[in-house]
Enzyme design. Structure first.
Site, PDB file in Angstrom:
ATOM      1  N   PHE A 134       0.864  -1.186   0.000  1.00 39.31           N
ATOM      2  CA  PHE A 134       0.000   0.000   0.000  1.00 39.31           C
ATOM      3  C   PHE A 134       0.899   1.234   0.000  1.00 39.31           C
ATOM      4  O   PHE A 134       1.761   1.381   0.853  1.00 39.31           O
ATOM      5  CB  PHE A 134      -0.905   0.033   1.243  1.00 39.31           C
ATOM      6  N   ASP A 248       9.683   2.726   1.502  1.00 41.59           N
ATOM      7  CA  ASP A 248       8.526   3.479   1.997  1.00 41.59           C
ATOM      8  C   ASP A 248       8.381   3.179   3.494  1.00 41.59           C
ATOM      9  O   ASP A 248       7.880   2.139   3.892  1.00 41.59           O
ATOM     10  CB  ASP A 248       7.267   3.043   1.227  1.00 41.59           C
ATOM     11  N   LYS A 277       3.324  10.112   8.227  1.00 37.20           N
ATOM     12  CA  LYS A 277       2.640   9.659   9.452  1.00 37.20           C
ATOM     13  C   LYS A 277       3.303  10.160  10.744  1.00 37.20           C
ATOM     14  O   LYS A 277       3.007  11.247  11.199  1.00 37.20           O
ATOM     15  CB  LYS A 277       2.506   8.145   9.453  1.00 37.20           C
TER      16      LYS A 277
HETATM   17  N1  PLP Z   1       2.786   4.368   2.330  1.00 40.78           N
HETATM   18  C1  PLP Z   1       2.473   3.556   3.357  1.00 40.78           C
HETATM   19  C2  PLP Z   1       3.403   2.436   3.709  1.00 40.78           C
HETATM   20  C3  PLP Z   1       1.305   3.763   4.089  1.00 40.78           C
HETATM   21  O1  PLP Z   1       1.003   2.950   5.110  1.00 40.78           O
HETATM   22  C4  PLP Z   1       0.458   4.833   3.718  1.00 40.78           C
HETATM   23  C5  PLP Z   1      -0.802   5.064   4.454  1.00 40.78           C
HETATM   24  O2  PLP Z   1      -1.294   4.250   5.199  1.00 40.78           O
HETATM   25  C6  PLP Z   1       0.822   5.647   2.640  1.00 40.78           C
HETATM   26  C7  PLP Z   1       1.990   5.393   1.965  1.00 40.78           C
HETATM   27  C8  PLP Z   1      -0.059   6.782   2.211  1.00 40.78           C
HETATM   28  O3  PLP Z   1      -0.031   7.792   3.163  1.00 40.78           O
HETATM   29  P1  PLP Z   1      -1.204   8.899   3.172  1.00 40.78           P
HETATM   30  O4  PLP Z   1      -2.446   8.224   3.621  1.00 40.78           O
HETATM   31  O5  PLP Z   1      -0.693   9.919   4.156  1.00 40.78           O
HETATM   32  O6  PLP Z   1      -1.290   9.437   1.798  1.00 40.78           O
END
Ligand code: PLP
Length: 434
Positions: A134, A248, A277
């Site tokens: 994700f 990520d 986050k």
């Molecule tokens: N990357 C990862 C690993 C995530 O867990 C998330 C969100 O849960 C995102 C990217 C996307 O972040 P956002 O919801 O702030 O766009």
């Protein structure tokens, strides 16, 4: 207190808010609803408030900065002081090679920034991402996301040039059945790496592959900790072909796994590190870090945004990093994470429906299965989640099959608060499983 319930129907249903509950306040590991009911928030607002809700030092930094300026544009010839102070703090916690920073607002935006940088810097179009990953909900990032079809269905066609390889998910590895002892952090099974190499032979040639994008611990896809050999092997493949490795750490960063970044568990340094986050304790801020030499290959002015690197968010982030370091929260996550894993594994021995318990620090998943096999048991996971909520404990589920309960409390929790949460969980298991 005002009753807002007549306005609830005006909130877009795309946000699932089935509970008719209005949250009004948060403090430390707790949130309160409009009726004054207190919940132990073991979701951390989906992995955001690692310093707890409204940590006094973060709140103070926000107040201070709000009195000086709410917005100072960072893209009109100036940079601003809170951003430089934040960079100073970040330089102490990211791998030293990654010495140059770019900021945006959300995790998805930061992933997009990483992909745009990778494409421009390499002159190559394609990205390898992973099954169950994700990375966000923008058009670019949902193209890189395969954790569930709901994020993609009826939005397709999406961005081209994305190829998916299987993640190193040992519990569901197709090779496992033949070799059940091959499991966990020490597994050296090459199967997922072979699949990446196969993609490079069959679908995206190395010279057209800009980057491999991977979560060092799979988040929404099921809280899966891969063996170290997987991430190290990806680094080797990248080095062999001049492909960039993007980690990520949107969900796994900022102390969550008991190290400042999860990459420290694996000894892997990426070319681009993505963060969001936990970075600013709840204010919208995200960023990427990379080597200066790589960032210099990004055409100036070709990417940015009005609000990226907002002054108040930067001040909150600087305070967040100081709190995490000075108050020993990363160590707390490591210590309590061990206790949590031990306790959950003890429960696993009693409840055969707890198929797998795994995690690092306070990023722990419990995978529910139908007893006697590995068939995912989403209904049981949802029932337990609901039972916990009814008893004042907020937990989230995750996983493609939605059968994993994740434990991501704020890193400020005490052993006693962890104990309380475990007691609620166990009581609910007793009532649901019997
Ligand atoms: N990357 C990862 C690993 C995530 O867990 C998330 C969100 O849960 C995102 C990217 C996307 O972040 P956002 O919801 O702030 O766009």
């Amino acid at each position: 207190m005002s009753d807002w319930s007549d306005l609830i129907p005006h909130v877009s249903p795309v946000w699932t808010h089935l509970l008719d509950k209005v949250l009004v306040r948060g403090e430390g590991p707790y949130v309160w609803d409009q009726d004054g009911r207190r919940y132990l928030d073991f979701t951390s607002g989906i992995g955001v408030v690692n310093t707890g809700h409204c940590h006094p030092r973060v709140v103070e930094a926000i107040r201070e900065q709000a009195g000086r300026a709410l917005h100072l544009q960072a893209n009109i010839g100036f940079v601003h002081e809170p951003m430089l102070r934040l960079i100073g703090a970040l330089k102490g916690v990211v791998p030293p090679e990654l010495d140059t920073f770019f900021f945006s607002n959300s995790g998805a935006e930061a992933v997009e920034a990483a992909v745009k940088l990778a494409r421009q810097a390499t002159g190559r179009p394609n990205i390898i991402a992973f099954q169950r990953a994700f990375h966000g909900r923008t058009v670019g990032t949902m193209s890189l996301t395969s954790s569930k079809t709901i994020y993609r269905a009826m939005y397709q066609p999406l961005m081209a040039g994305v190829f998916f390889a299987p993640y190193a998910y040992c519990y569901r590895c197709p090779k496992m059945e033949a070799n059940p002892e091959r499991y966990g952090s020490n597994c050296r099974c090459d199967w997922p790496l072979e699949q990446v190499r196969f993609l490079l032979k069959s679908q995206t040639a190395p010279e057209e592959t800009a980057a491999i994008l991977v979560e060092p611990v799979l988040g929404e896809g099921g809280y899966v900790v891969p063996p170290a050999a997987f991430l190290r092997g990806l680094r080797e493949i990248c080095d062999e072909y001049g492909i960039l490795l993007i980690l990520d750490e949107v969900q796994s960063g900022f102390g969550r796994t008991g190290r400042f970044f999860a990459l420290e568990h694996f000894g892997v340094v990426p070319d681009i590190l993505v963060m969001a986050k936990g970075l600013a304790s709840g204010l919208p801020l995200s960023g990427i870090a990379a080597r200066r030499e790589l960032m210099e290959r990004w055409e100036p002015g070709s990417h940015g945004g009005t609000y990226g690197g907002n002054v108040v968010a930067c001040a909150a982030a600087e305070a967040t990093i100081r709190v995490l370091l000075e108050e020993g929260l990363v160590e707390n996550a490591a210590r309590l994470g061990e206790i949590l894993l031990d306790r959950l594994r003890a429960l696993q021995a009693r409840y055969p429906g707890l198929g797998d318990v795994r995690g690092l620090g306070l990023m722990v998943g419990v995978e529910f299965v139908v007893p006697g096999g590995r068939t995912p048991d989403k209904d049981r996971a949802k029932e337990v989640q609901k039972g916990c909520r009814d008893n004042g404990l907020l937990l989230l589920t995750c996983g493609t099959e939605e059968n994993v309960i994740r434990w991501i409390p704020p890193l400020v929790i005490t052993e006693q608060e962890l104990e309380t949460a475990l007691e609620i969980f166990e009581a609910v298991l007793d009532s649901v499983v019997q």
